[in-house]
Structures are given as C-alpha cells and as structure tokens.
Design a protein around this motif. Structure first.
Motif, PDB file in Angstrom:
ATOM      1  N   LEU B 105     -10.396  57.313  26.002  1.00 17.25           N
ATOM      2  CA  LEU B 105      -9.666  58.539  26.335  1.00 17.25           C
ATOM      3  C   LEU B 105      -8.981  59.103  25.085  1.00 17.25           C
ATOM      4  CD1 LEU B 105      -8.166  57.463  29.762  1.00 17.25           C
ATOM      5  CD2 LEU B 105      -9.602  59.485  29.370  1.00 17.25           C
ATOM      6  N   GLU B 106      -8.431  58.197  24.329  1.00 15.47           N
ATOM      7  CA  GLU B 106      -7.735  58.616  23.099  1.00 15.47           C
ATOM      8  C   GLU B 106      -8.731  59.308  22.158  1.00 15.47           C
ATOM      9  OE1 GLU B 106      -6.917  58.555  19.059  1.00 15.47           O
ATOM     10  OE2 GLU B 106      -8.129  56.881  19.841  1.00 15.47           O
ATOM     11  N   LYS B 109      -9.736  62.741  23.391  1.00 16.16           N
ATOM     12  CA  LYS B 109      -8.666  63.719  23.143  1.00 16.16           C
ATOM     13  C   LYS B 109      -8.738  64.158  21.673  1.00 16.16           C
ATOM     14  CE  LYS B 109      -5.800  65.992  25.248  1.00 16.16           C
ATOM     15  NZ  LYS B 109      -6.210  66.756  26.422  1.00 16.16           N
ATOM     16  N   ARG B 110      -8.878  63.154  20.806  1.00 20.01           N
ATOM     17  CA  ARG B 110      -8.897  63.420  19.370  1.00 20.01           C
ATOM     18  C   ARG B 110     -10.066  64.336  18.979  1.00 20.01           C
ATOM     19  NH1 ARG B 110     -10.662  59.463  15.861  1.00 20.01           N
ATOM     20  NH2 ARG B 110     -10.198  57.848  17.390  1.00 20.01           N
ATOM     21  N   THR B 114     -12.548  68.618  26.427  1.00 19.02           N
ATOM     22  CA  THR B 114     -11.606  69.371  27.252  1.00 19.02           C
ATOM     23  C   THR B 114     -11.683  68.990  28.726  1.00 19.02           C
ATOM     24  OG1 THR B 114     -13.188  71.148  27.695  1.00 19.02           O
ATOM     25  CG2 THR B 114     -11.787  71.378  25.734  1.00 19.02           C
ATOM     26  N   ALA B 147      -6.574  59.125  32.889  1.00 14.08           N
ATOM     27  CA  ALA B 147      -7.048  60.313  32.164  1.00 14.08           C
ATOM     28  C   ALA B 147      -5.988  61.403  32.205  1.00 14.08           C
ATOM     29  CB  ALA B 147      -8.348  60.808  32.770  1.00 14.08           C
ATOM     30  N   TYR B 150      -3.366  60.803  29.730  1.00 10.78           N
ATOM     31  CA  TYR B 150      -3.786  61.153  28.379  1.00 10.78           C
ATOM     32  C   TYR B 150      -3.922  62.660  28.183  1.00 10.78           C
ATOM     33  CZ  TYR B 150      -4.294  56.558  26.362  1.00 10.78           C
ATOM     34  OH  TYR B 150      -4.028  55.322  25.829  1.00 10.78           O
ATOM     35  N   GLY B 151      -3.470  63.389  29.175  1.00 16.37           N
ATOM     36  CA  GLY B 151      -3.408  64.839  28.999  1.00 16.37           C
ATOM     37  C   GLY B 151      -4.649  65.593  29.435  1.00 16.37           C
ATOM     38  N   PHE B 152      -5.586  64.910  30.114  1.00 21.49           N
ATOM     39  CA  PHE B 152      -6.734  65.634  30.648  1.00 21.49           C
ATOM     40  C   PHE B 152      -6.371  66.192  32.019  1.00 21.49           C
ATOM     41  CE2 PHE B 152      -8.815  62.790  27.621  1.00 21.49           C
ATOM     42  CZ  PHE B 152      -9.685  63.654  26.984  1.00 21.49           C
TER      43      PHE B 152
END
Lengths: 606, 378
Positions: B105-106, B109-110, B114, B147, B150-152
């Motif tokens: 997930l990290e 994101k990196r 999206t 998820a 982790y900002g999704f």
C-alpha cells in the motif's frame, strides 16, 4: 477349358459383413492394398465410403463394388469383386440384394466386443442367399481382445464353424494374407452360362450428370456388351448400352461383362426410378424367361414434412430434393403447406435413418436449414359418408365427427434373440401395443419372438430399445402386414393459445393423456424462454388434456467483466443471434428445430 | 478536437490460488519466470510509450498483489518510468485481500496509484471456500480498512452473485457488509460458467448446483435496489458508484475508446486495430525479446463493426448512447442506421429515448443481450 471358362473359374465375389466400428472399411482398405488396386499415395483412409456423411457416421449408404486382381502365392491370378453393403436395418433390402450378388462373405467380428445384433441380421441374410461365410476375428491386437471367446460365440450364437476363423488386425495388416487365401479356397467361383439369355442383378444405381444413371450389376447368366439393347424386367422401357465397365476403384471401361462379373453399365437412363434395386437386366430381344428372384418394389414407410427455416429458400429446397431424387429411388416428395411453417414438402422415406440422411444431405450439401416435422405413417381413414382418405400428415386428419374409423399399418415383426432376453422383448412389444403371435425355438439358445406391431410404434426407437435391452444380441426383421383398425386420435399442440399444425400427432386414445403430458413437458424444456409467458397445451378436439407454461425470460445480460476483450463479447452476441436463425417464428414464439421432432421422440420414449 | 485519449491495461497473469470460476489468463505463480516477465512487460510499455501516454492505467490479473514486494516495486517503477503521464486521470491496481499489505500500500501511494480494486467476491466464509478463494471475509474488511488508512479513498469492491448455493439472504448480508465499508464504488458480476474452469468441469459431471434464472433475476433486482438505496448509483450493468467515482478506465471500454493491452493474453485496441497478445507467459517473454511484440491476432475494425460496438458497448452504460455524438462520430444518424431495430426494441419495451440519449429501460437492463444482439447487423 476356354479362356472365358478359365477366367470365370478365377472369379471370387464377396462382401464384408460387420457391425459398425468392427473394422469393415479398414479391412477393405487392406484388401485393396494387398491387391495393389491403389498405390499407397492414392490410398485415402477408408476408400470405399465415398460420401463425407458415410465416413463421418461410419456407415455405408451408397453401395460400391470394386474389381481387384490378386496374384496368389500359387501363381494364379484371381479376379476379386468386393461388394460393399449398407449397414442399417432401413436398408436391409439393399443389403440382401448386394449379398445376392456374391458367392461368399467375410464376417468381421470385433475380438473384444463379439457378435452384435446387426451382424447377426446380415449373417442370416447371407445364409439365406447361400453364401459361404468366412469368419474373421478382427482387432486381435487390442489389449482386451479375447478371440477364443469370440470364436465360441460365433459357433454358439450363429452356428458357424469358427475353427478356421482368421485372427486379424485390419489396422496393422495381421491376417490379411490368410484372409486372401481363404477367399480363394473357400468361396466358390460363380457358375452360370455365358451364352444363356442375360440375367444381371441390379444391386445399386446412381445418377451421374454426364452419363445418366450408372447401373451396378452382377451378371448371373449370359453376357452384356456395349451396343446391346436391354430392358429391366420389372419395367417397360428399353435402353441401348453405351458403356460397360468396372471400378478398380478407378473406372475402367470394358467391352463386355460376363458370368460372375460385377461392374456397371450406362445406357442414357434418365432416372434411377427406372433401375430399381433387385430388378433384373436382360436383353430386349432375347429376354430371359424369368427375372432373378427376390425383387421387391420399395415403398416409403415413413413420411414427414420438410420446410426451409428461411421461407425464401423454398425453391432451393425443391431443386435440392429433385437432385437427391435422381439418385435415390426410394425418396418421394410433394409440395405441402403448413399454417405454422409455410411452404414445404411432404417427403416419403424407407425408414428413419433414410429420413435423417436426406435431411442431413439437404442441410450439408445444399446449405438449407430445415425444420422437419415429426414423421408419420400413412393412416387409412374411413369417413362417416362412406368414403375413405389416406392421411400421411397428422394435421390433415379429418375432424372426429366425420371419422367412422381409422386404420393404421401393422407389421409382423420377427425378433431373434438369445433365450435370456425373451421376457424383456415381450415386455417391450407389449408396451408398444404389440399382439403376440408365436414363439419359435430355434435351438438350445435362440428363440424367434413374433409379434404384430403397429408400424408407428417400431418406426423410431424400437430398434434402439431392443438393442439396449438385449445387450445388442436381438435382431429385428419385419414385413408389412396390412392395416388394422385402432382407436387413434389426433392430438394438437397449442403455443400461446394458437394451434401449431406442424406439431400435431396421431396417438392411441389409451396413451393420449400420458403422451400429451410428456410432449408438453418436453416442449417446455426445448423452447427457450421468450420475453413473455408462453402457455403450451395439448388438446384433443376442443378438450385440453395437458398444459404447462414457459416462463418469461427474466435475465439475459452478460454481467461479467471481460476487460478489454471486446471480440469475445461480440462472439457471444453473434452466437446468440446465430442461434435464433435456427429457430422458426411460429406466431410470436421462437421455436427451435428440435422441438418439431421432439413431439415424435417424446411420443415414443415413455 | 482530435486529441486521442487512450487507456493502458497491464496484465499480471500470476496467482497463488486458482479460483474455481476463473477463466482469465493466469498460471500458478510457483516456478514461473516472474522477473523475466516483468522485464518483458517493461519492453512492451516502453514500446507503447513511444506513441502517446495513456490517461488511465489499470493493472489487473491474475493477481497483481501476488508479486512479492521487490517484484511489485519493480512493476510500479517501470510503469512510472514508461507510462506515467502527469495528466493521468486514474491509476488502478487490482488487489486480493490476502496479499495486500502495508508495504504494498505504501508503495502504491508513493507511485501515484489513485484507485484500488479489491477482489472480495462475497462476505460469506463458506461460499468463499466453495469458490476457491484464499481469503476469509474478515481479511477482506481488514484489507479495505487498511487501504483507507493509507489514504486510498477511491476503492472499488468486487462482488459476485448467482454463486452455487448462494441465497438471496446470503447475498443481502454481503451487500450490507460491502456498503458498511463505505467504498465509493462496487462492481458486482454474476457467475458465468466458462470452459476450462473447475466449476465448468463440475457442471459437466452434474455436481454443481447453480441458482435458477428466476433467482438470478431476483438477485440482480435486489442488488440494484439495495445499492441505489445507499447512494451507490447504478451506472453500468455491473457497476455502482457514488457520483464522480465512476470507473474512468472501464468507461473507456464502454465508450469504444482505444487502449493499450500490455502483457500475456492482454487485449488492446490501438489505431483502429483490436489485437490480442499471446497467452502463454513463456511465449510472451520470448516474443517480446525476439520480435519486440507479442501479438498473435489483429483485427482491423471495420466502420460497420465500429458502429455496432459503439451501440452494444455504450448501451451497457445506463446513460446510454448519445444520438448527436453518434452522428458526429459516424456522419450518419442513429435512426438512419438502426431505425427498424430501435422501433422493434421500443415496442418490446427494452429501450427508450430521453433528451437525445438512447438507453435501456428497466426491462432492457435485465435483457441486455437481447438488445445488444439487435445492433449486430453486418
């Protein structure tokens, strides 16, 4: 000994009798190879089965005969005529005629499966024609082969001496030499007088667009030459012989065919209807005193309606039937009209296989998608006003109030069976409205069970059930046995409230309810859901005797993620669309082809 | 305006488990040349990038998250290197609950992913086992929550219906649990039996019992009702979303737009040609090295096929097909081409027209194939 006599003494005429898949065609190929009739390069596997359909189904429909020369190890050169036979009960008459053209037969039996019913029936035809029979146990290379058991079976079931049976594998060629030696030693040369008045047996004929009818004959007495005036003894017309020849299997023209020869003649004959199988060819000016025995005019026993799915192809269908008829003296057809199906033809066939073959050829060779209605026999209907009509199409059965009585054709069926199955056979016959006639005990093991049966009952699956309930050992022979009064009624089928004439059937009163129910249920399975609810009803006159409903189609949408594979979605939709083309719109209901036959199948399956 | 907008689909054909219903191009991951495959993929990406950068990216499978972390990072960095467009509108990765972890997930994101598509299928543990999934319902919930942590926020949950033994009650419970996760998008597909699947073989043997057509139809109705009630708008046959969260990449398929298909067995549509890559992983790698491409079939879409596809793909969207757009695209009015078909379909109550859009009626949604079929004319 004259040259002619010497030649005649070196002729051997034989057929191969075998059950489907027991290796007849492969063995024929080995014999062709051994006699070098064809080079390896020319060999197409299974040369004798010429039509695609034959090769696919593994059955022989049209007969073939080849002349082969075989240089034997003893230094003599022999002339073999190998005559092929069709392999189905519908064609048992043709089988008997082609066997009548031979002096011997190879009886091929699968080393694992043993003697089967169809083999048995043909062996008895061969014995009736006094043929010398050479048993060949084939496929001895199979792991489950048991030649000793099969030998014993041939002796027990058929009553033939199998002590010298050839053990063979037609596939690998084992035993071929032995078979050839036995053909020479055991099968007698033809006897007959080349100078006697001509008697030649017609065992097949086919239509060729350039030469007219090609008549396949076996000369029994006398000699036929190019230029001779001939006539068929069952007909009136005379013809002048244009060509005489043999197939090796390449066509070779000759000047004459004499006693024992098997070959063809052409004589500008326009129609195969003038050259009926079993008839005798003789000279117009010095005719033989009498024809060869065994001729029978073949009449259609089974009728059905054939309709093009695409009504615009009616003329194509007529033309195609005309083309098939040129080559098929048993096929009959005449135009008819159905409210549900439009314009089509009522066609007459020898039996159901014959019907299937004609349909398949129309679809395959002429590309016409067809609807076939359920096959029917011919009923004789006596009306209340004293007149009578023949009805071959159930929808044309007059209204009940005008009918005094209905007669249906019966056959006398002789079923030969090992004793163990007598009970099963009697039960089957009873179920098919049979009337017991008698039983003949043939020997310690075998019995003839004789029943009078309605033809309509044995037409379709009787033979199949008979086979499956006797492990294939029973054989069936039947002959027409006149008409009898039966308590028959017409059952109509209504779809969405409308009578569909093409689905009407004639049934026995006593079975009407059960069959109505079975047909309605079967149609429910076969007719796909439509966008609206479709009631299905079975009716006798105004009375509804059974009903069911096809529910409306509720979900038909591809809810699956095919990702970007659009071509797959397209194919799926195209397939769906193609499927609809194979359906006939009857009123507002889309009915698949099979449904029309199902009425018939159902009416016999239970 | 002649700007060509394309998507890119990247296929990862590896799985740790084979699900009983799946007929997509996939293989057991064990002993597969995964690194060589990723290398071959990067070649194909590079090749595509020479043309034009995609505005959507979708990594699907197989199971993309079945890759180990090193391989996964390699995949993402290659995508970043060859295909990343600053103007990318959507970048989706498919993930399975059992193999989605914090590290992956990290990374996603990196690398600017999206949107996540999480293969949940059902929240019924017994059913999950029976369709051959490797996770349990708790795993699915945890994966979605993780998820989200982790900002999704743009997550879609994949569900299935008409599964063997599934009842309307079981389906209802799955819908409830999915809704409760507050993802803005849910896809729900009905089970299709396809050859070469375990289910198909069981069906042939007669040991698979599927819900009847009536139950399937009832379920579909129930799904539409329940999801709509919770603000998930039915925008495509199998897809539901909150406003503004419709899948952009998938919409490109339905709007008949072009897309690169990258990877073994991937399908693409590029410069008017629909193509398919070779399915075998080994052959794909070989072809990319030897020939520089892996296409085994190409079909130039004819004008009439394009028109048909415009209709049978576009009508999957509830919005339908716009008549003006149609005319602009093909220079012919929809009615000129399909007058009879449209009249007939309207009479059957399967389509209707509103504000210049031809669309499915409620009945038409359930009988979509009857509608789509009608637009095949060539």
């Amino acid at each position: 000994m004259s040259d002619k006599q010497s030649r005649q003494s070196r002729i051997r005429n034989f057929s191969i009798i075998a059950h489907i898949d027991h290796g007849k065609s492969t063995l024929a190929d080995r014999i062709l190879e051994a006699t070098q009739a064809l080079t390896q390069r020319e060999m197409k596997a299974q040369t004798l089965d010429a039509m695609d359909l034959e090769r696919e189904r593994g059955i022989t429909i049209k007969l073939n005969a080849v002349e082969l020369t075989y240089k034997a190890p003893n230094g003599e050169t022999y002339i073999f005529h190998l005559i092929d036979t069709p392999g189905h009960v519908d064609f048992s008459y043709e089988v008997s005629r082609s066997l009548a053209a031979c002096e011997g037969a190879l009886l091929v039996v699968d080393a694992a499966q043993g003697v089967e019913a169809q083999t048995l029936a043909n062996v008895y035809l061969a014995l009736e024609n006094n043929l010398e029979i050479i048993p060949v146990i084939n496929k001895i290379d199979l792991p489950n082969a048991d030649p000793e058991r099969v030998k014993q079976e041939i002796e027990d079931v058929i009553g033939l001496d199998a002590s010298e049976a050839v053990l063979a594998s037609a596939k690998t060629g084992i035993g071929t030499d032995d078979i050839l030696a036995q053909i020479i030693d055991k099968i007698p040369a033809p006897d007959g007088d080349p100078n006697a008045p001509l008697q030649a047996l017609i065992f097949d004929s086919l239509y060729d667009a350039y030469r007219g009818v090609v008549v396949y004959i076996r000369v029994v007495q006398g000699t036929v030459r190019v230029g001779d005036k001939i006539k068929m003894m069952a007909g009136e017309k005379t013809f002048e012989v244009l060509e005489v020849g043999v197939s090796t299997p390449k066509i070779e023209n000759r000047q004459e065919l004499s006693v024992g020869d098997v070959g063809f003649i052409t004589a500008s004959i326009k129609s195969v209807h003038d050259t009926q199988v079993g008839d005798t060819v003789t000279h117009a000016e010095h005719p033989a005193e009498k024809p060869l025995p065994g001729y029978r005019k073949m009449n259609p026993m089974v009728y059905c309606g054939l309709y093009p799915i695409d009504t615009a192809r009616y003329d194509d269908l007529r033309e195609a039937l005309g083309r098939l008829e040129l080559n098929d003296s048993a096929l009959q057809y005449e135009p008819e009209t159905s409210e549900a199906l439009g314009f089509g033809f009522r066609c007459g066939f020898l039996g159901l296989l014959h019907m299937d073959i004609v349909q398949e050829r129309l679809e395959r060779e002429f590309n016409i998608d067809l609807i076939a209605t359920a096959p029917s026999v011919i009923y004789q209907v006596k009306l209340t006003d004293g007149s009578s009509v023949r009805v071959g199409n159930p929808s044309e059965m007059p209204e009940r109030k005008f009918i005094a009585e209905v007669e249906e054709p019966y056959v006398k069926a002789t079923i030969m069976t090992p004793n163990d199955y007598v009970g099963a056979i009697m039960e089957l016959c009873q179920r098919k409205r049979g009337e017991f006639v008698t039983m003949e005990y043939l020997d310690a093991n075998r019995t003839n069970v004789i029943y009078d049966l309605p033809l309509s009952e044995i037409m379709y699956d009787f033979f199949d059930i008979l086979k499956s309930s006797t492990k294939g050992y029973a054989s069936l022979d039947y002959e027409m046995d006149g008409y009898r009064t039966s308590d028959l009624v017409k059952m109509d089928i209504l779809l969405n409230g409308e009578r569909v004439d093409a689905l009407s059937v004639i049934v026995h009163q006593e079975f009407a309810y059960d069959r109505g129910k079975a047909i309605v249920e079967r149609l429910k399975e076969l007719i796909p859901r439509q966008q609206f609810e479709v009631p299905i009803q079975a009716a006798i006159g105004q009375k509804i005797i059974s009903r069911s409903t096809i529910k409306a189609l509720r979900k038909n949408v591809l809810a699956k993620c095919y990702g970007g594979d659009v071509s797959r979605k397209r194919k799926l939709l195209e397939k769906q669309k193609e499927g609809k083309k194979r359906m006939k719109a009857v009123g507002s209901v889309e009915v698949p082809q099979e449904a029309f036959m199902a009425v018939f199948r159902m009416s016999h399956d239970d | 305006m002649t700007e060509i907008q394309r998507g890119a689909y990247i296929h990862i054909p590896f799985c740790d488990h084979i699900c009983y219903y799946c007929d997509f191009n996939k293989v057991f991951m064990k002993n597969q040349p995964v690194d060589e495959y990723l290398e071959a993929l990067s070649k194909e990406m590079n090749h595509c990038a020479m043309d034009e950068l995609p505005i959507t990216i979708y990594i699907g499978g197989g199971t993309p998250t079945a890759l180990n972390e090193k391989q996964f990072e390699r995949l993402l960095s290659n995508v970043d290197r060859f295909l990343m467009n600053p103007a990318v509108k959507e970048y989706t990765v498919e993930a399975n609950p059992e193999s989605l972890n914090a590290a992956k997930l990290e990374m996603m994101k990196r690398y600017g992913v999206t949107r996540l598509s999480i293969g949940v299928q059902t929240f019924d543990d017994r059913l999950l086992r029976e369709i051959g999934r490797a996770h349990q319902s708790n795993d699915a919930e945890q994966a979605v929550r993780l998820a989200q942590e982790y900002g999704f926020d743009n997550i879609t949950v994949d569900l299935m219906f008409a599964l063997p033994g599934q009842t309307e009650h079981v389906l209802h419970q799955s819908l409830e649990r999915a809704i409760h996760l507050h993802t803005p998008h849910i896809s729900i597909y009905s089970l299709q039996l396809e050859p070469k699947t375990i289910f198909y073989n069981r069906m042939q043997k007669g040991s698979l019992k599927l819900p009847s057509e009536d139950i399937e139809a009832d379920m579909y109705g129930q799904i539409i009702l329940e999801l709509e009630k919770h603000g998930l708008h039915h925008y495509e046959i199998s897809n539901f979303s909150k406003p503004g969260y419709e899948g952009i990449h998938n919409s490109m398929y339905w709007r008949n737009k072009e897309y690169y298909g990258i990877g073994a067995g991937a399908h693409g549509y590029w410069s008017g040609v629909r193509y398919a890559n070779v399915g075998s992983v080994k052959k794909y790698i070989e072809s990319m090295y030897v020939d520089g491409h892996a296409r085994i079939s190409e079909h130039k879409v004819s004008r009439s096929e394009r028109i048909e596809e415009e209709m049978f793909l576009g009508l999957r969207l509830m919005e339908g097909v716009n008549k003006l757009d149609f005319k602009e695209k093909f220079g012919l009015s929809m009615d000129d081409v399909y007058r009879l078909q449209i009249r007939q379909l309207k009479k059957q109550g399967l389509v209707h027209e509103k504000d210049g859009w031809l669309k499915l009626t409620q009945k038409g949604i359930f009988l979509g194939n009857n509608v789509f079929e009608a637009f095949l004319i060539s």
